[in-house]
Write a protein that holds these residues in place. Structure first.
Motif, PDB file in Angstrom:
ATOM      1  N   UNK A 152       0.824  -1.212   0.000  1.00  0.00           N
ATOM      2  CA  UNK A 152       0.000   0.000   0.000  1.00  0.00           C
ATOM      3  C   UNK A 152       0.857   1.262   0.000  1.00  0.00           C
ATOM      4  N   UNK A 153       1.992   1.194  -0.689  1.00  0.00           N
ATOM      5  CA  UNK A 153       2.854   2.374  -0.739  1.00  0.00           C
ATOM      6  C   UNK A 153       2.865   2.937  -2.150  1.00  0.00           C
ATOM      7  N   UNK A 154       2.919   4.260  -2.204  1.00  0.00           N
ATOM      8  CA  UNK A 154       2.992   4.945  -3.486  1.00  0.00           C
ATOM      9  C   UNK A 154       4.227   5.824  -3.460  1.00  0.00           C
ATOM     10  N   UNK A 169      -6.551   5.738   2.713  1.00  0.00           N
ATOM     11  CA  UNK A 169      -6.955   4.469   2.083  1.00  0.00           C
ATOM     12  C   UNK A 169      -7.802   4.669   0.830  1.00  0.00           C
ATOM     13  N   UNK A 170      -8.723   5.611   0.857  1.00  0.00           N
ATOM     14  CA  UNK A 170      -9.560   5.845  -0.323  1.00  0.00           C
ATOM     15  C   UNK A 170      -8.777   6.448  -1.471  1.00  0.00           C
ATOM     16  N   UNK A 171      -7.898   7.375  -1.145  1.00  0.00           N
ATOM     17  CA  UNK A 171      -7.069   7.950  -2.202  1.00  0.00           C
ATOM     18  C   UNK A 171      -6.228   6.861  -2.855  1.00  0.00           C
ATOM     19  N   UNK A 172      -5.711   5.958  -2.033  1.00  0.00           N
ATOM     20  CA  UNK A 172      -4.913   4.861  -2.581  1.00  0.00           C
ATOM     21  C   UNK A 172      -5.742   4.018  -3.541  1.00  0.00           C
ATOM     22  N   UNK A 173      -6.938   3.643  -3.119  1.00  0.00           N
ATOM     23  CA  UNK A 173      -7.783   2.802  -3.972  1.00  0.00           C
ATOM     24  C   UNK A 173      -8.129   3.514  -5.270  1.00  0.00           C
ATOM     25  N   UNK A 174      -8.412   4.798  -5.169  1.00  0.00           N
ATOM     26  CA  UNK A 174      -8.777   5.562  -6.357  1.00  0.00           C
ATOM     27  C   UNK A 174      -7.595   5.658  -7.323  1.00  0.00           C
ATOM     28  N   UNK A 175      -6.427   6.012  -6.797  1.00  0.00           N
ATOM     29  CA  UNK A 175      -5.246   6.124  -7.649  1.00  0.00           C
ATOM     30  C   UNK A 175      -4.902   4.771  -8.267  1.00  0.00           C
ATOM     31  N   UNK A 176      -5.012   3.728  -7.459  1.00  0.00           N
ATOM     32  CA  UNK A 176      -4.702   2.389  -7.934  1.00  0.00           C
ATOM     33  C   UNK A 176      -5.658   1.970  -9.061  1.00  0.00           C
TER      34      UNK A 176
END
Ligand code: CA
Length: 242
Positions: A152-154, A169-176
């Motif tokens: 979960x690292x960007x 967490x939501x930003x991660x899912x969206x970007x992913x």
């Protein structure tokens, strides 16, 4: 319902005694383990549990500062409770790191649906952490941007300097989700279904607020292009050699 919610420990941060009491009772009735605190400082000092329900209107501190303080030490899902619908862009778009929100007055079923959605994502994320590395599948690279779903690292490589981005967490899912098909347009409907929930009825402005948050953290708004009337596309910003 009890079985499904039974292991989830909720920290309820709410200064209004009647709301705290009825909400606490309802949550316990639904099987949650609830700890209640009435001030921002008590929230910061408390065991955060699996989820924080944070009222923004607190007597001792600005709820935004409480949210930021919690997020600076923990990735625990935070659902903000606000009476101030017009300030949602601040809640979601700035660096507060809240995962979702409800606006007073809200229905208990709505709240439980939100709780389930954010805790399910958090559980999925930590389950992913426990799996053995499989770099080929887990790492998505878009130009200088690298998204590692296992950890979960960007990270973003800016002229040879690699920095890790602190995404919610939501930003991660969206970007992913955008990065899975970089260059293609993801519709708002697809984004909401994948990143939030198929039965999520919140305002689509939430998507915009999260896009704004990701753009700011990437340091260049051109990373995510808004396609009017359709959705969003992730693209490496072109350098000035045009
Ligand atoms: Ca309050």
């Amino acid at each position: 319902m009890t079985d499904e919610n039974g292991d989830v420990q909720v920290l309820l941060v709410e200064d209004d005694p009647s709301i705290a009491s009825s909400l606490g009772d309802s949550l316990r009735g639904a099987g949650y383990v609830v700890e209640h605190v009435a001030t921002g400082q008590a929230a910061i000092d408390a065991e955060l549990g699996d989820l924080v329900l944070l009222d923004l209107g607190l007597p001792d501190m600005d709820g935004y500062d409480v949210c930021r303080a919690i997020r600076s030490v923990s990735n625990v899902p935070i659902i903000v409770i606000t009476a101030r619908g017009e300030e949602l862009d601040r809640v979601l778009g700035l660096e507060l790191g809240a995962d979702d929100y409800v606006v007073k007055p809200f229905g208990f079923r709505e709240l439980v649906a939100r709780i389930r959605a954010v805790t399910r994502r958090a559980t999925a994320a930590s389950a992913v952490h426990g799996q053995p590395a499989d770099d080929a599948d887990d790492i998505v690279t878009v130009g200088p941007l690298q998204i590692d779903r296992r950890t979960h690292r960007v990270t973003l490589d800016t002229a040879g300097v690699v920095a890790e981005l602190a995404l919610t967490p939501k930003e991660f899912e969206l970007l992913s989700f955008l990065a899975d098909d970089a260059g293609a347009v993801r519709t708002r409907t697809d984004i909401v279904e994948h990143v939030w929930d198929a039965n999520w009825f919140g305002p689509t402005k939430t998507v915009d607020a999260h896009v704004a948050g990701i753009r700011r953290k990437l340091g260049d708004s051109r990373w995510i292009e808004a396609v009017r009337g359709v959705g969003f596309r992730l693209e490496v910003p072109s350098t000035e050699a045009d």
